[in-house]
Each structure stands twice: as structure tokens, then as C-alpha cells.
Design a protein around this motif. Structure first.
Motif, PDB file in Angstrom:
ATOM      1  N   GLY A  33       0.570  -1.503   0.136  1.00 17.85           N
ATOM      2  CA  GLY A  33      -0.239  -0.054   0.115  1.00 17.85           C
ATOM      3  C   GLY A  33       0.407   1.922   0.166  1.00 17.85           C
ATOM      4  O   GLY A  33       0.369   2.521  -0.734  1.00 17.85           O
ATOM      5  N   MET A  34       2.205   1.483   0.242  1.00 11.02           N
ATOM      6  CA  MET A  34       2.756   2.458   0.513  1.00 11.02           C
ATOM      7  C   MET A  34       3.658   2.743  -0.886  1.00 11.02           C
ATOM      8  O   MET A  34       3.365   3.712  -0.590  1.00 11.02           O
ATOM      9  N   TRP A  39       4.252   5.011  -5.871  1.00 18.86           N
ATOM     10  CA  TRP A  39       4.827   5.273  -6.757  1.00 18.86           C
ATOM     11  C   TRP A  39       2.608   5.847  -7.344  1.00 18.86           C
ATOM     12  O   TRP A  39       3.570   6.483  -9.025  1.00 18.86           O
ATOM     13  N   GLY A  40       2.411   6.198  -7.194  1.00 21.73           N
ATOM     14  CA  GLY A  40       0.950   6.952  -8.073  1.00 21.73           C
ATOM     15  C   GLY A  40       1.518   8.824  -7.450  1.00 21.73           C
ATOM     16  O   GLY A  40       0.402   9.397  -7.790  1.00 21.73           O
ATOM     17  N   ARG A  41       2.498   9.053  -7.030  1.00 22.09           N
ATOM     18  CA  ARG A  41       2.395  10.491  -7.037  1.00 22.09           C
ATOM     19  C   ARG A  41       2.207  11.382  -6.116  1.00 22.09           C
ATOM     20  O   ARG A  41       1.438  12.114  -6.768  1.00 22.09           O
ATOM     21  N   VAL A  42       0.741  10.837  -5.557  1.00 30.20           N
ATOM     22  CA  VAL A  42       0.125  12.424  -4.553  1.00 30.20           C
ATOM     23  C   VAL A  42       1.218  12.591  -3.444  1.00 30.20           C
ATOM     24  O   VAL A  42       1.723  12.588  -2.768  1.00 30.20           O
ATOM     25  N   VAL A  45       0.908  12.764   0.250  1.00 31.24           N
ATOM     26  CA  VAL A  45       0.966  11.776   0.796  1.00 31.24           C
ATOM     27  C   VAL A  45       2.127  10.787   0.585  1.00 31.24           C
ATOM     28  O   VAL A  45       2.908  10.210   1.112  1.00 31.24           O
ATOM     29  N   ALA A  46       2.966  11.036  -1.108  1.00 29.96           N
ATOM     30  CA  ALA A  46       4.021   9.828  -1.605  1.00 29.96           C
ATOM     31  C   ALA A  46       5.001  10.931  -0.053  1.00 29.96           C
ATOM     32  O   ALA A  46       6.351   9.600   0.266  1.00 29.96           O
ATOM     33  N   ARG A  47       5.152  11.998   0.008  1.00 27.18           N
ATOM     34  CA  ARG A  47       6.194  12.398   0.326  1.00 27.18           C
ATOM     35  C   ARG A  47       6.140  11.775   1.714  1.00 27.18           C
ATOM     36  O   ARG A  47       7.243  11.989   2.780  1.00 27.18           O
TER      37      ARG A  47
END
Length: 215
Positions: A33-34, A39-42, A45-47
Motif C-alpha cells: 500500500g505504501m 508510485w502514484g505520486r500523490v 501523501v507520497a512525501r
């Protein structure tokens, strides 16, 4: 060594397997999930996930375990040795699983996703039918290696009172003043566990190779 001593070590082996399976079963999907979030580059959230994973990978398991076991009660959250052990193992291994999954995702050709979307497949279906089967196959050796490492670091949990294989062997060696026999038994238990895990990996790889050859 007596018969009861051997039973004690096998009881520790059951604890080791229980905690390892729990850590793997929880850590694998959390890590995936993480990895998908990164990978989704949100952006936000990604940071956050990147910082969280970096901190966990940099934290020794024993330090994380002690922090959870002694820190959470100070915050009003009661936690026992087994629960603290499972939580520490899950947090630690999920960070490494995340990087394994993310590495496979980064190597995945996005052209396949674009082609699937072009024929009308939803994103969730693309992930389930195209992305996940391929990254699971490429990540398998690294995932199994991390699972093996998880099993072999479970003796760390003895610091909060969890009696695993190694802790049981240490106790018996101290009681009998013969430290080597218990450790021989412990080693004889560890080796088949790891061997079984690697054998499952090889069986999956052979099966996948046969399916690809017949396709």
C-alpha cells in the motif's frame, strides 16, 4: 537435555513462527500500500510515506521494540510483549517491503497501463490484473529474502520477555550448564523453517516458468 527441555524449545519455535507469520501477513500488504502511494505520486501523501519509510529503515528493530513497549504505556496505551513484538516486526518489515515493491513498480513499463486504459480497463482492474501479477513475480526473491531475515531477527524480541527459539535455548543452557546442546536443537529448527520458505519460492518460480512456457 531432557524431553521437557526439547519441548520448551519447540514451544519457542511455535512463538517464533506465530510472530513471524503475523509480521509477514501484516507487513506485506502495508508495504504494498505504501509503495502504491509513492508510485502514484500523490504529492503530500507520497512525501509523508517516504519520510516514514526512511525513518523506519534507519531505526534498529530493538530500539523500535523498546520504544513501543515502554513508550506506549506512558501514552495510556497498554501493550503486552507479544503485541509489541508483532507491531515492531510489522512496522520494521513493512518499510523494507515498501522499497521492494516500489523498486518493482518503478521498473514496470507504464506503457502497459496506458494500453489497458485505452481499451477501457479501470485503474483498479489494471492494478489487479496487470501490475500486481508482474511485480509479485519480479519481487519474489527479494520478498522471500526479507521474510527469512524477519524470522532470523525474532530473537531480538526476547528483550521484552518473548520466549522464542533462541531465548528458550539460552534458558535451558543456563539451567543445565550445557549451552551447546540446546543451540544445536535451535539450529536444527531454524534451518528447516528457512529451507521450507525458500522451497516455496522455488516452487512458485518453477510453476510460473511452466505457465509462461505453455502460454
Amino acid at each position: 537435555m531432557s524431553y521437557s527441555d526439547v519441548l520448551s524449545i519447540f514451544s519457542g519455535a511455535f512463538t517464533t513462527l506465530l510472530l513471524s507469520v503475523a509480521g509477514i501477513a501484516l507487513g506485506l500488504p502495508i508495504g504494498l500500500g505504501m509503495a502504491l502511494l509513492r508510485w502514484g505520486r500523490v504529492p503530500a501523501v507520497a512525501r509523508f510515506v517516504a519520510v516514514y519509510v526512511s525513518l523506519l529503515r534507519a531505526s534498529p528493530l530493538v530500539t523500535l521494540l523498546l520504544l513501543l513497549f515502554y513508550g506506549l504505556p506512558n501514552m495510556g496505551i497498554e501493550i503486552g510483549p507479544i503485541a509489541a513484538g508483532v507491531l515492531a516486526l510489522t512496522m520494521n518489515t513493512s518499510a523494507f517491503y515498501c522499497e521492494i515493491w516500489r523498486s518493482a513498480l518503478l521498473a514496470f513499463p507504464r506503457e502497459q497501463l496506458e494500453a489497458a486504459r485505452a481499451v477501457g480497463m479501470r485503474r483498479s482492474m489494471c492494478l489487479r490484473r496487470i501490475v500486481l501479477p508482474q511485480i509479485a513475480r519480479t519481487s519474489l526473491p527479494a520478498l522471500v529474502n526479507e521474510m527469512s531475515q524477519l524470522i532470523k531477527v525474532t530473537p531480538v524480541l526476547a528483550i521484552v520477555g518473548v520466549v522464542d527459539i533462541t531465548r528458550a535455548a539460552v534458558r535451558i543452557g543456563a539451567d543445565t550448564y550445557q549451552p551447546l546442546p540446546p543451540f544445536y536443537v535451535a539450529l536444527a529448527i531454524y534451518i528447516p523453517i528457512i529451507f521450507a520458505l525458500v522451497s516455496v519460492q522455488r516452487w512458485i518460480e518453477r510453476r510460473q516458468a511452466r505457465l509462461e512456457a505453455s502460454a
